[in-house]
Design an enzyme around this catalytic site. Structure first.
Site, PDB file in Angstrom:
ATOM      1  N   PRO A  41      39.333  47.401  38.804  1.00 23.26           N
ATOM      2  CA  PRO A  41      38.567  46.731  39.865  1.00 23.26           C
ATOM      3  C   PRO A  41      38.979  45.270  40.025  1.00 23.26           C
ATOM      4  O   PRO A  41      39.204  44.561  39.044  1.00 23.26           O
ATOM      5  CB  PRO A  41      37.123  46.852  39.373  1.00 23.26           C
ATOM      6  CG  PRO A  41      37.125  48.067  38.511  1.00 23.26           C
ATOM      7  CD  PRO A  41      38.458  48.062  37.827  1.00 23.26           C
ATOM      8  N   GLU A  42      39.086  44.848  41.282  1.00 24.73           N
ATOM      9  CA  GLU A  42      39.471  43.479  41.593  1.00 24.73           C
ATOM     10  C   GLU A  42      38.272  42.742  42.186  1.00 24.73           C
ATOM     11  O   GLU A  42      37.144  43.248  42.150  1.00 24.73           O
ATOM     12  CB  GLU A  42      40.675  43.497  42.542  1.00 24.73           C
ATOM     13  CG  GLU A  42      41.866  44.254  41.957  1.00 24.73           C
ATOM     14  CD  GLU A  42      43.044  44.347  42.906  1.00 24.73           C
ATOM     15  OE1 GLU A  42      43.266  43.393  43.695  1.00 24.73           O
ATOM     16  OE2 GLU A  42      43.754  45.377  42.879  1.00 24.73           O
TER      17      GLU A  42
END
Length: 284
Positions: free
Chosen positions: A2-3
Site C-alpha cells: 500500500p502506498e
C-alpha cells in the site's frame, strides 16, 4: 505494498473510530521481529488521533509517558505488504491460536468493548510504540522521508533541484522516499506516464521535473478520491476495496495500448521493480 492513497484511505476510516478511545488491553504475536517493538506500552493510553506520514500511520497517545523517561508516546503502524485492520467485538475466550489461524498479529481492546485487529499474513507490517517524534534507531525510515506530496512543503522548484542532483534513474529516485514521501511502484509509473518521462531516465531537466511534480500530485489526489488501488491484498477497514485500479494508465498495463497514443505499453525492470511505460510517449 500500500502506498500513500491506500494508507490515507485507511487513516480516514480509523481516525473517527479511534480518536479519544482508551486502549485497555493489548495482545501481539510474540514472533520475534524488530517490526514489533514496545507494543505493551500502548495499554492504558488514550489515542488522541490517527495521522499519516508517507506510508506510515501515526497515533499520538495521551496518558503516562515512556516508562524509560516519561516522554509522550506515539503508536507507529505500517501495513507492510498484506496488513489490514478490522474492528470486532472483544471476545475474552479468543486465544492466540485463533489469532494465528486468522493471521492476526496484534489486537488492541478498546474501552467501548471492541477490538482493533491487525491482520498481516506475510508479516511485513509494523506495530511500534515510540517516544513521540523519536524515530532514530526505532523507525529510521521515518527520519529520512521527504515532503508530503500534497502539502505546501512539496515545493516544485526544490523538487526539480533535488532531482537534478541525483544520477539515479528517475523512478528509483521517486521510490527512495527522500525526494517525496509515499510514492511507490504504482504511482511512480502513473506519474511518469502522465509527465511523459521514461522511468529509467537519469537526466530529466527542469521543465519535465515540474511536469512530474504536478503529475505526482494529480495521480495521488485522484487515487485518494477513489480510496486507493486494490489488486489483491489491500482493503480498507470496512473490508471494501479501493476503486482506482480501473483508472490506471501505466501500472500493470504491459502489452495493452497506451491510453494516449495507442502504442503497446512495454514492461521492464527499473530499480528492481516491475515497470510499465509507453515507448512512444516516454522516450529515454
Amino acid at each position: 505494498m500500500p502506498e500513500l492513497p491506500e494508507v490515507e484511505s485507511v487513516r480516514r476510516q480509523l481516525h473517527p473510530e479511534l480518536a479519544g478511545r482508551l486502549v485497555v488491553d493489548v495482545w501481539w504475536d510474540p514472533h520475534p521481529q524488530q517490526r514489533f517493538s514496545d507494543v505493551g506500552w500502548l495499554e492504558g493510553h488514550r489515542i488522541a488521533a490517527v495521522t499519516r506520514r508517507g506510508k506510515y500511520l501515526l497515533c499520538p497517545l495521551e496518558g503516562a509517558g515512556s516508562p524509560e523517561d516519561g516522554r509522550p508516546l506515539e503508536l507507529v503502524l505500517h501495513l507492510g505488504m498484506t496488513g489490514s485492520f478490522r474492528f470486532a467485538a472483544s471476545d475474552p475466550a479468543r486465544t492466540p491460536a485463533d489469532d494465528a489461524t486468522d493471521h492476526v498479529r496484534a489486537r488492541f481492546t478498546l474501552d467501548d468493548g471492541r477490538d482493533l485487529r491487525f491482520r498481516d499474513p506475510r508479516r511485513f507490517g509494523r506495530v511500534s510504540v515510540v517516544p513521540a517524534g523519536d524515530y532514530t534507531g526505532r523507525v529510521p525510515t521515518l527520519v529520512t522521508l521527504g515532503p508530503e506530496p500534497l502539502s505546501d512543503d512539496f515545493d516544485p522548484d526544490a523538487f526539480a533541484a533535488a532531482l537534478a542532483r541525483t544520477s539515479a534513474p528517475v523512478k528509483a529516485a521517486l521510490l527512495g522516499q527522500r525526494l517525496v514521501a509515499g510514492v511507490g511502484n504504482i504511482y511512480a509509473d502513473e506519474a511518469l506516464w502522465r509527465a511523459r518521462i521514461h522511468p529509467a531516465s537519469r537526466r530529466v531537466g527542469r521543465a519535465r521535473a515540474l511536469a512530474l511534480h504536478a503529475a505526482i500530485r494529480e495521480v495521488l489526489a485522484a487515487s485518494i478520491e477513489r480510496e486507493g488501488t486494490t489488486f489483491r491484498d489491500y482493503q480498507m477497514v470496512t473490508g471494501e476495496s479501493g476503486r482506482n485500479a480501473d483508472f490506471l494508465d501505466a501500472y500493470g498495463q504491459g502489452d495493452l495500448p497506451c491510453n494516449r497514443c495507442g502504442t503497446p505499453m512495454r514492461r521492464s525492470v527499473v530499480a528492481q521493480r516491475g515497470t510499465t511505460h509507453c515507448p512512444s510517449c516516454q522516450r529515454a
